[in-house]
Design an enzyme around this catalytic site. Structure first.
Site, PDB file in Angstrom:
ATOM      1  CB  THR A   6      -0.862   0.096   1.145  1.00 21.27           C
ATOM      2  OG1 THR A   6      -1.676  -1.225   1.264  1.00 21.27           O
ATOM      3  CG2 THR A   6      -1.688   1.164   1.182  1.00 21.27           C
ATOM      4  CE  LYS A  29       2.912   0.784  13.847  1.00 21.75           C
ATOM      5  NZ  LYS A  29       3.006   0.656  12.560  1.00 21.75           N
ATOM      6  CD  GLU A  84       7.119  13.573   9.836  1.00 16.81           C
ATOM      7  OE1 GLU A  84       6.315  13.029  10.822  1.00 16.81           O
ATOM      8  OE2 GLU A  84       7.695  14.599  10.114  1.00 16.81           O
ATOM      9  CB  VAL A 122       4.978   8.790  14.731  1.00 14.89           C
ATOM     10  CG1 VAL A 122       3.900   9.455  15.853  1.00 14.89           C
ATOM     11  CG2 VAL A 122       5.862   7.811  15.461  1.00 14.89           C
ATOM     12  CE  LYS A 138       2.019   4.236  15.046  1.00 12.00           C
ATOM     13  NZ  LYS A 138       0.383   4.370  14.889  1.00 12.00           N
TER      14      LYS A 138
END
Length: 429
Positions: free
Chosen positions: A14, A106, A130, A133, A206
């Protein structure tokens, strides 16, 4: 100075397909912003025969990750595989080979981030994450860049879209936890095995990353008190509504003097707090700074294009660094001695639900038990139950975590009393 940068992507799921789509469709803008031409050379796939449509045209596909991480023509490796061990192995190889790395992983960054950051520095490579989270919400770059001059006092919010979707369905439509989870799975928001999401593990990982960037402190996942929503029932949702709250799974990292307290769990959020209105799979993070005050960052926490947007923003940063000759960057070099707050230093209000015999003297016994630990009542509701039982819901005054733990230990062993749940209560705006 290079005018053309070659990119290799590990993973064509995805997020990987979203990254490729943005790099292709936004190519003129990206080239102008970075001052170089960004081209995807190779993509790692699991199935060579799968039909991927026009998005894969002109792209070399491979089943072998080494063909990407060892290719001398590839400058930037984008890792969107989703594993931990394999991803770590390939990222290490890429960094040792002098390639810059962007990842959305993550779990990898939470568990092995320090090791990878050190390796990136050693090899003068960029390492950015980036998208690890809050998906499309640029929270990490905001903390590191926009709020770099401030002293961050609190970072808290909804950082897991799956649990927020489930809680939204339970709150707004009266669904049971099982029915809400099933719908989340059918829509692709929850995995067939939802453990990491519903038990708070994903949110805790996270919070490791957010804590590292906000405070420069390295907190391990097993040091974060973590509770999930698996045992949450509709009656808890209803009771919270009567008291003027909504239940949300919140991760929080709070500075107390020069220490921090980090936890994840269901919290009663006042209806007038912005987090109470965050619905479905969306994420929202509050950052409180000594100078800036309260700021909130809201948006989609997952999905093909939102997450891919964060990944590509990192690619842009890497490309600019290469062009300017300033490579060798990680998100933040800020480090501080890790100091966790003691239980006696962490204060909250708590929602406590107890089932007990509905007979003379029981409520007095309960009151004495609370007063034993100097815990006062802010709100009390008593509901009759079948078989001469009653449910008592108490919202305490502010107490420290040591008082709370001692109280819960005694309640669990008390005769004719059954502790049902204990949640933190967030203070109103």
């Amino acid at each position: 100075m290079k005018n053309n940068l070659q990119i290799g992507i590990l993973g064509f799921g995805t997020v990987g397909s979203g990254v490729l789509r943005i790099l292709k469709h936004h190519e003129p803008k990206l080239n102008q912003v970075t001052g170089v031409s960004l081209k995807v050379k190779k993509v790692l796939v699991r199935d060579m025969e799968k039909n991927r449509g026009s998005i894969a045209e002109g792209i070399e596909l491979t089943l072998d990750a080494d063909e990407i991480v060892s290719d001398p023509e590839i400058d930037i490796v984008v890792e969107v595989m989703g594993s931990v061990d394999d991803a770590k192995k390939y990222i290490k190889k890429a960094l040792v080979s002098g390639k810059h790395v962007v990842t959305a992983n993550k779990d990898l960054i939470a568990l092995h981030g320090n090791e990878l950051v050190a390796l990136a520095k050693e090899n003068h490579c960029d390492l950015y994450y980036e998208a690890s989270v809050a998906g499309g919400v640029p929270i990490l770059r905001t903390i590191v860049d926009s709020l770099a001059s401030d002293e961050i006092q609190k970072v808290f919010g909804i950082v897991n879209g799956t649990t927020n979707f489930i809680l939204s369905k339970m709150t707004n439509e009266g669904k049971s936890y099982d029915d809400a989870l099933k719908e989340a799975q059918e829509l692709g928001f929850a995995e067939s095995n939802p453990t990491n999401d519903v038990d708070g593990i994903d949110a805790a990982r996270k919070m490791v990353i957010l804590t590292r960037l906000a405070y420069g402190m390295n907190v391990e996942v097993n040091q974060i008190e973590t509770k999930g929503i698996r045992n949450l029932q509709q009656k808890d949702i209803e009771m919270a509504r009567k008291l003027g709250y909504k239940i949300k799974l919140i991760g929080s990292a709070i500075q107390i003097e020069n220490k921090i307290s980090v936890d994840v769990g269901p919290i009663l959020v006042p209806n007038n707090h912005p987090l109470a209105s965050v619905q479905d799979e969306n994420n929202a993070v509050f950052v409180v700074g000594a100078a800036v005050g309260e700021t909130m960052y809201y948006g989609p926490g997952a999905g093909e294009l939102p997450t891919a947007t964060s990944v590509v923003s990192d690619v842009i940063t890497v490309a600019k660094n290469i062009r300017l000759g300033t490579s060798g960057n990680v998100f933040s070099s800020y480090q501080h001695e890790t100091r966790l707050a003691e239980d006696t230093e962490v204060f909250n209000k708590y929602y406590i639900a107890i089932e007990m015999q509905d007979k003379t003297g029981q409520f007095l016994a309960l009151t004495k038990l609370f007063s034993q630990f100097d815990i006062g009542f802010d709100q009390i509701i008593q509901q009759p139950l079948p078989s001469d039982m009653s449910k008592v819901v108490i919202v305490t005054h502010k107490i420290n975590k040591d008082q709370q733990k001692k109280l819960l230990t005694v309640l669990k062993g008390a005769n004719e009393m059954n502790l049902l749940v204990c949640f933190k209560v967030m203070e109103g705006k």
